[in-house]
Write an enzyme that holds these catalytic residues in place. Sequence first.
Site, mmCIF file in Angstrom:
data_model
loop_
_atom_site.group_PDB
_atom_site.id
_atom_site.type_symbol
_atom_site.label_atom_id
_atom_site.label_comp_id
_atom_site.label_asym_id
_atom_site.label_seq_id
_atom_site.Cartn_x
_atom_site.Cartn_y
_atom_site.Cartn_z
ATOM 1 N N PRO A 2 -8.369 -0.673 -6.920
ATOM 2 C CA PRO A 2 -7.118 -1.314 -7.121
ATOM 3 C C PRO A 2 -5.998 -0.441 -6.475
ATOM 4 O O PRO A 2 -6.048 0.611 -5.857
ATOM 5 C CB PRO A 2 -6.948 -0.668 -8.688
ATOM 6 C CG PRO A 2 -8.271 -0.307 -9.009
ATOM 7 C CD PRO A 2 -8.896 0.143 -7.988
ATOM 8 N N GLU A 3 -5.238 -1.435 -5.694
ATOM 9 C CA GLU A 3 -4.157 -0.998 -4.982
ATOM 10 C C GLU A 3 -2.556 -1.299 -5.795
ATOM 11 O O GLU A 3 -3.051 -1.676 -7.043
ATOM 12 C CB GLU A 3 -3.832 -1.957 -3.758
ATOM 13 C CG GLU A 3 -5.551 -1.649 -2.954
ATOM 14 C CD GLU A 3 -5.234 -2.305 -1.525
ATOM 15 O OE1 GLU A 3 -4.179 -2.518 -0.921
ATOM 16 O OE2 GLU A 3 -6.372 -2.843 -1.023
#
Length: 315
Positions: A2-3
Site C-alpha cells: 500500500p502507498e
Amino acid sequence: MPELPEVETVRRRLAPVLEGRRFEQVEIADVRLTRPFDPVEVARELEGERVALVDRRGKYLIVRFESGRALLVHLRMTGSLRHAARGSLPADPHQRAVVSLDDGSDVAYRDVRRFGTWLLLEPSEVQAYLDHRVGREPLGRGYRVAHLAQELAGRRAPVKAAILDQRTVAGVGNIYADEALWRARIHPLTPAEALGPDEVKELHKALRAALRAGIRRQGSTLRDYRLPDGESGGAQHEFKVYGRSGEPCDRCGTPIDKIRVAGRGTWYCPACQRIERITRRAARRAGRRGRGARARCSHRSAGRRSGSAARSSHR
Ligand SMILES: [Zn+2]
C-alpha cells in the site's frame, strides 16, 4: 504494497467507524506486530482509549486518541483492516489482532506476510517520530514546487530512488513513483540534482496527479471491497506504466520497458522518458560545476544532512 492512495482509502473508510468510539477490548495475537513491545501489554494499554481522529502521514495510518496518544499502523506488504459487526467475521488464520469497539462492532487486522506494525506512542513522542521518518505530504495544501526542488537539490541518486525515500516526499512507493515520472516525462535514472526547474515543476504536478488518480481509483473499487484481504481486481489496468512491460505507451505507442532502479522493478516509456537528453544535461551541469562542487556532492549523506537541516527550518 500500500502507498499513499491505498492508505488514504483505508483512512477514509475507517474514520467514520472509529472516530468517537472507545477501544473496549483488544487482542493482539502476533508478537511481530508490536515488536519490540509485548503485545499483551500494548493491548492492555489500548483498552479504554477513545478515538479522536483517524489520520494519515505518508504510509502511516494514525489512530489519534483523546488522551493524545496515537497508534501508528503501518500495513507494509499485506496488512489490511476490516470492520464488521461482532462475531460476523469469518475464522481467518491470518488475523493478527482484533479491536472490539464500544458500539458492538469489531475491527480486525489481517496480515499474511506479517511485516505490518502497530506502535503505540505517547503524546510527546508522536510528532518527533513522524518528522524523523516522513517528509511533506504531497497532497497537502501547502506543498510547493520549491519544497520538492529543495529535497532533490544536491542528490546524485536517480530521481526514482530520491522520491522513494519517504523523507523526500511522503507516501510515494514503487507504483506511484513510476506513474509520476511517466506523467512528467522524466527518465527514472536521471540524477535528482540534474533536473531543471521546469522538470521539477512537472514532477511536482505529476506526483500530485498520479496520487490523486490512485485515490480516485481506490475509491471506485471500494464499493466491492468484500474480499477478506481487501484486494479488489481491476485497479492495475488503469496504470500508465506500472506493470505494463511491452504494452503500448498511452501517449506515443512505444512499448513500455522495464529496468531496475534502486533495486526495484521500474517501468517507463523509452520514447517519452529519454535518457540521452538527460545525460547530456547532467554532463553540462557537471562541467559547469567543476571539480570542487563535485567533490562536495560526492557523499550522498552530506546531501541528506543539508536537506534535513533545510527541512527542519521549515517546521
Ligand atoms: Zn511514450
